[in-house]
Motif scaffolding. Structure first.
Motif, PDB file in Angstrom:
ATOM      1  N   ASP A  30       0.707  -1.269  -0.080  1.00  0.00           N
ATOM      2  CA  ASP A  30      -0.052  -0.038  -0.042  1.00  0.00           C
ATOM      3  C   ASP A  30       0.826   1.099  -0.059  1.00  0.00           C
ATOM      4  O   ASP A  30       0.445   2.178  -0.601  1.00  0.00           O
ATOM      5  CB  ASP A  30      -0.732   0.083   1.189  1.00  0.00           C
ATOM      6  CG  ASP A  30      -2.034  -1.005   1.266  1.00  0.00           C
ATOM      7  OD1 ASP A  30      -2.510  -1.616   0.044  1.00  0.00           O
ATOM      8  OD2 ASP A  30      -2.561  -1.411   2.224  1.00  0.00           O
ATOM      9  N   SER A  31       2.121   1.290   0.708  1.00  0.00           N
ATOM     10  CA  SER A  31       2.790   2.378   0.652  1.00  0.00           C
ATOM     11  C   SER A  31       3.528   2.780  -0.589  1.00  0.00           C
ATOM     12  O   SER A  31       4.106   3.775  -0.952  1.00  0.00           O
ATOM     13  CB  SER A  31       4.165   2.128   1.840  1.00  0.00           C
ATOM     14  OG  SER A  31       5.012   1.182   1.476  1.00  0.00           O
ATOM     15  N   LEU A  32       3.587   1.784  -1.506  1.00  0.00           N
ATOM     16  CA  LEU A  32       4.171   1.749  -2.631  1.00  0.00           C
ATOM     17  C   LEU A  32       3.289   2.253  -3.882  1.00  0.00           C
ATOM     18  O   LEU A  32       3.877   2.588  -5.124  1.00  0.00           O
ATOM     19  CB  LEU A  32       4.817   0.705  -3.143  1.00  0.00           C
ATOM     20  CG  LEU A  32       6.209   0.103  -2.243  1.00  0.00           C
ATOM     21  CD1 LEU A  32       6.559  -1.402  -2.718  1.00  0.00           C
ATOM     22  CD2 LEU A  32       7.253   1.088  -2.132  1.00  0.00           C
ATOM     23  N   GLY A  33       2.128   2.512  -3.211  1.00  0.00           N
ATOM     24  CA  GLY A  33       1.226   2.729  -4.361  1.00  0.00           C
ATOM     25  C   GLY A  33       0.393   2.021  -4.926  1.00  0.00           C
ATOM     26  O   GLY A  33       0.723   0.784  -5.146  1.00  0.00           O
ATOM     27  N   SER A  34      -0.983   2.189  -5.549  1.00  0.00           N
ATOM     28  CA  SER A  34      -1.900   1.171  -5.946  1.00  0.00           C
ATOM     29  C   SER A  34      -1.170   0.419  -7.114  1.00  0.00           C
ATOM     30  O   SER A  34      -1.673  -0.742  -7.314  1.00  0.00           O
ATOM     31  CB  SER A  34      -2.995   2.031  -6.248  1.00  0.00           C
ATOM     32  OG  SER A  34      -2.748   2.927  -7.428  1.00  0.00           O
ATOM     33  N   ALA A  35      -0.691   1.169  -8.348  1.00  0.00           N
ATOM     34  CA  ALA A  35      -0.090   0.509  -9.359  1.00  0.00           C
ATOM     35  C   ALA A  35       0.424  -0.831  -9.098  1.00  0.00           C
ATOM     36  O   ALA A  35       0.550  -1.588  -9.610  1.00  0.00           O
ATOM     37  CB  ALA A  35       0.463   1.434 -10.221  1.00  0.00           C
ATOM     38  N   THR A  38      -1.132  -3.557  -6.794  1.00  0.00           N
ATOM     39  CA  THR A  38      -2.072  -4.415  -7.793  1.00  0.00           C
ATOM     40  C   THR A  38      -1.217  -5.340  -8.785  1.00  0.00           C
ATOM     41  O   THR A  38      -1.780  -6.504  -8.692  1.00  0.00           O
ATOM     42  CB  THR A  38      -2.720  -3.486  -8.810  1.00  0.00           C
ATOM     43  OG1 THR A  38      -3.564  -2.509  -7.967  1.00  0.00           O
ATOM     44  CG2 THR A  38      -3.720  -4.217  -9.891  1.00  0.00           C
ATOM     45  N   PHE A  39      -0.172  -4.962  -9.248  1.00  0.00           N
ATOM     46  CA  PHE A  39       0.746  -5.726 -10.059  1.00  0.00           C
ATOM     47  C   PHE A  39       1.177  -6.749  -9.222  1.00  0.00           C
ATOM     48  O   PHE A  39       1.235  -8.096  -9.390  1.00  0.00           O
ATOM     49  CB  PHE A  39       1.888  -4.748 -10.388  1.00  0.00           C
ATOM     50  CG  PHE A  39       2.849  -5.667 -11.259  1.00  0.00           C
ATOM     51  CD1 PHE A  39       2.682  -6.067 -12.516  1.00  0.00           C
ATOM     52  CD2 PHE A  39       4.227  -5.756 -10.794  1.00  0.00           C
ATOM     53  CE1 PHE A  39       3.506  -6.814 -13.345  1.00  0.00           C
ATOM     54  CE2 PHE A  39       5.091  -6.731 -11.657  1.00  0.00           C
ATOM     55  CZ  PHE A  39       4.783  -6.870 -12.927  1.00  0.00           C
ATOM     56  N   ALA A  40       1.672  -6.522  -7.903  1.00  0.00           N
ATOM     57  CA  ALA A  40       2.319  -7.782  -7.077  1.00  0.00           C
ATOM     58  C   ALA A  40       1.461  -8.771  -6.724  1.00  0.00           C
ATOM     59  O   ALA A  40       1.397  -9.862  -6.734  1.00  0.00           O
ATOM     60  CB  ALA A  40       3.051  -7.091  -5.667  1.00  0.00           C
ATOM     61  N   ARG A  41       0.165  -8.334  -6.207  1.00  0.00           N
ATOM     62  CA  ARG A  41      -0.986  -9.213  -5.871  1.00  0.00           C
ATOM     63  C   ARG A  41      -1.457  -9.985  -7.138  1.00  0.00           C
ATOM     64  O   ARG A  41      -1.627 -11.023  -7.045  1.00  0.00           O
ATOM     65  CB  ARG A  41      -2.054  -8.458  -5.401  1.00  0.00           C
ATOM     66  CG  ARG A  41      -1.734  -7.758  -3.862  1.00  0.00           C
ATOM     67  CD  ARG A  41      -2.729  -6.880  -3.417  1.00  0.00           C
ATOM     68  NE  ARG A  41      -2.240  -6.285  -1.839  1.00  0.00           N
ATOM     69  CZ  ARG A  41      -2.290  -4.991  -1.468  1.00  0.00           C
ATOM     70  NH1 ARG A  41      -3.052  -4.255  -2.402  1.00  0.00           N
ATOM     71  NH2 ARG A  41      -2.199  -4.909  -0.305  1.00  0.00           N
ATOM     72  N   ALA A  42      -1.266  -9.419  -8.461  1.00  0.00           N
ATOM     73  CA  ALA A  42      -1.784 -10.202  -9.512  1.00  0.00           C
ATOM     74  C   ALA A  42      -0.802 -11.057  -9.792  1.00  0.00           C
ATOM     75  O   ALA A  42      -1.218 -12.078 -10.382  1.00  0.00           O
ATOM     76  CB  ALA A  42      -1.989  -9.120 -10.885  1.00  0.00           C
ATOM     77  N   ASN A  43       0.463 -10.827  -9.520  1.00  0.00           N
ATOM     78  CA  ASN A  43       1.536 -11.866  -9.700  1.00  0.00           C
ATOM     79  C   ASN A  43       1.866 -13.051  -8.594  1.00  0.00           C
ATOM     80  O   ASN A  43       2.714 -13.885  -8.685  1.00  0.00           O
ATOM     81  CB  ASN A  43       2.893 -11.130 -10.275  1.00  0.00           C
ATOM     82  CG  ASN A  43       3.059 -10.764 -11.600  1.00  0.00           C
ATOM     83  OD1 ASN A  43       3.293 -11.298 -12.636  1.00  0.00           O
ATOM     84  ND2 ASN A  43       2.418  -9.214 -11.581  1.00  0.00           N
ATOM     85  N   GLY A  44       0.905 -12.702  -7.601  1.00  0.00           N
ATOM     86  CA  GLY A  44       1.000 -13.757  -6.525  1.00  0.00           C
ATOM     87  C   GLY A  44       2.120 -13.675  -5.805  1.00  0.00           C
ATOM     88  O   GLY A  44       2.617 -14.631  -5.046  1.00  0.00           O
ATOM     89  N   PHE A  45       2.554 -12.353  -5.611  1.00  0.00           N
ATOM     90  CA  PHE A  45       4.040 -11.953  -4.732  1.00  0.00           C
ATOM     91  C   PHE A  45       3.621 -12.262  -3.199  1.00  0.00           C
ATOM     92  O   PHE A  45       2.704 -11.476  -2.971  1.00  0.00           O
ATOM     93  CB  PHE A  45       4.525 -10.780  -4.978  1.00  0.00           C
ATOM     94  CG  PHE A  45       5.945 -10.584  -4.384  1.00  0.00           C
ATOM     95  CD1 PHE A  45       7.018 -11.164  -4.615  1.00  0.00           C
ATOM     96  CD2 PHE A  45       5.713  -9.741  -3.118  1.00  0.00           C
ATOM     97  CE1 PHE A  45       8.148 -10.851  -3.815  1.00  0.00           C
ATOM     98  CE2 PHE A  45       6.988  -9.448  -2.206  1.00  0.00           C
ATOM     99  CZ  PHE A  45       8.114 -10.209  -2.415  1.00  0.00           C
ATOM    100  N   GLU A  46       4.174 -12.929  -2.485  1.00  0.00           N
ATOM    101  CA  GLU A  46       3.908 -13.167  -1.171  1.00  0.00           C
ATOM    102  C   GLU A  46       4.928 -12.808  -0.058  1.00  0.00           C
ATOM    103  O   GLU A  46       4.824 -13.420   1.058  1.00  0.00           O
ATOM    104  CB  GLU A  46       3.322 -14.701  -1.013  1.00  0.00           C
ATOM    105  CG  GLU A  46       2.032 -14.956  -1.670  1.00  0.00           C
ATOM    106  CD  GLU A  46       1.492 -16.543  -1.627  1.00  0.00           C
ATOM    107  OE1 GLU A  46       2.305 -17.252  -1.009  1.00  0.00           O
ATOM    108  OE2 GLU A  46       0.434 -16.775  -1.890  1.00  0.00           O
TER     109      GLU A  46
END
Length: 463
Positions: A30-35, A38-46
């Protein structure tokens, strides 16, 4: 100097490495911005240990990289872990942005991950450089990286290019420009100067044996002596090794390589000690001059030694070198050797055992090693096993008659040759990574020298 590290005051542009653990991932994204989120979550970064995700800018450039630290207690969460990016990221200058378990070890891990042995192959790949984090002792990280590179390079060198002559030359090349005085006792002069065990082991080879003796520092300072096993290749002698047993025997001078790396750290830091380095450099070969099972030789100490096995040659050359070191009653003797397969059976390739009579030294070394992720483990000098080294015709045998406690009994054999020094420690190292891990490429390795350096610095910095 490592060409992969930039000083903390570097002012040029650099790209961020956003380090994050799973429990802080949501807030970090969230601190790095929505773009980016969204990209990290879409790529499954955990943020699992060692995971990374390159983040691109809309215009096509690199915005940064997300790097997962993993959960606390994860086996892969080694302090060197962030350093794995040195061999993953594209060419450019990078900086850590976020939490690190240990910033200094992360930077060192980067430098050590970037290591490549370049003697026989042209370097390939691009260069990713790291801006060392603020607050990290840049000179210390560089000093350590130089020492580890030196040790790795020597261990990795092919045995046709690194016999006793070449090892002695490498010692001179490392120490003389740093102000050390280096001398050699060569060939039959070893007998004339009462180093008969070194001569016996090396006499079977056409590559002349020698003892390299280097000194540095103020004679009024505490005396620290480093002894390293320099068996440049070990066939096993007349008790010849099988072919598989010889495949890694170029690393049998790993003790010498590690001692030399440690010596450069001590000198480069200008620690207030009188440093002495003793390296018996030999090849254990087979010829009509080779020493035999059941031979008996005198030692510098005066003890006679029956040869129970010619493949236990490392302890023989160390015995004479340790006796010589002990004669001037130094404050500390450290010896390092790729001495026994039994040590690997007991503790594996990553955890070298050490032996000492000095309980305070043992506690300090153990604690320091664990704090620096340079692990060692104390093993006992179990005196009841000393009888296993008895000989019917000499003062001692160089091996036991059975297969038990091989690393312990080797250390007990060495202990016979150290009487005057109040603090002696023997490390039975492997000096090799059989498989790559972050900051630890496969091949020759420096083990325990970071811990030993820190121990020596702590003991004698106020001298």
């Amino acid at each position: 100097m490592s060409d992969r590290l930039l000083a903390p005051d570097w002012t040029g542009p650099s790209l961020p490495i956003w380090t994050v653990a799973p429990d802080g991932l949501a807030a970090r994204l969230d601190s790095l911005g929505s773009a980016i989120a969204t990209f990290a979550r879409a790529n499954g970064f955990e943020a699992s240990a060692g995971s990374h995700l390159m983040v691109m800018e809309p215009a096509g450039g690199i915005a940064g990289v997300l790097f997962g630290l993993g959960k606390p207690g994860d086996a892969a969460r080694h302090p060197f872990l962030p350093g794995k990016l040195a061999s993953v990221l594209p060419e450019g200058d990078w900086r850590f942005d976020g939490p690190l378990d240990d910033a200094a070890l992360a930077a060192l891990g980067w430098a050590l991950e970037a290591y490549r042995f370049r003697r026989y192959r042209k370097p390939t790949g691009k260069t990713a450089r790291l801006v060392v984090p603020q607050g990290v002792d840049y000179a210390s990280v560089q000093r350590t990286a130089v020492a580890v590179t030196l040790a790795r390079d020597l261990v990795n060198t092919a045995p046709n290019d690194l016999g006793p002559v070449e090892l002695a030359a490498a010692i001179r090349a490392a120490l003389e420009p740093r102000g050390a005085t280096v001398t050699e006792i060569i060939g039959d002069d070893l007998l004339a100067q009462n180093l008969p065990l070194i001569h016996a082991v090396g006499h079977g080879s056409d590559r002349t044996p020698r003892l390299v003796d280097a000194t540095w520092g103020d004679a009024a300072h505490p005396k620290v002596t480093l002894v390293g096993k320099g068996v440049c290749f070990d066939t096993g002698g007349l008790d010849i090794k099988p072919d598989t047993g010889m495949l890694l025997m170029k690393k049998d001078m790993g003790g010498a390589a590690n001692v030399l790396g440690l010596a450069t750290m001590i000198i480069d830091a200008k620690l207030p000690v009188r440093l002495r380095v003793l390296i018996p450099a030999v090849e254990n070969a087979i010829s009509g001059r080779a020493f035999r099972p059941s031979d008996v030789f005198p030692s510098r100490k005066g003890l006679t030694v029956e040869i129970g096995n010619t493949d236990a040659e490392g302890r023989l050359v160390l015995a004479d070198a340790l006796a010589l070191a002990d004669e001037e009653k130094p404050d500390l003797i450290v010896d390092m050797a790729t001495l026994t397969g039994a040590a690997r059976v007991a503790l594996g390739p990553e955890l070298p055992p050490f032996y000492t009579r000095d309980d305070a030294l043992a506690a300090d070394l153990q604690a320091t090693a664990m704090a620096l992720a340079d692990p060692v483990w104390r093993m006992p000098l179990w005196k009841p096993y000393m009888g296993l080294l008895d000989s019917k015709i000499a003062d001692t045998n160089n091996v036991t008659s059975g297969g038990f406690a091989g690393s312990v009994t080797a250390a007990l054999f060495l202990s016979k040759f150290v009487e005057n020094c109040p603090s002696w420690v023997h490390l039975d190292i492997y000096a090799w990574n059989p498989s790559a891990k972050p900051g630890r490429p496969d091949g020759g390795e420096a083990q325990a020298i970071r811990a030993l350096y820190a121990l020596i610095e702590k003991r004698y910095a106020a001298a």
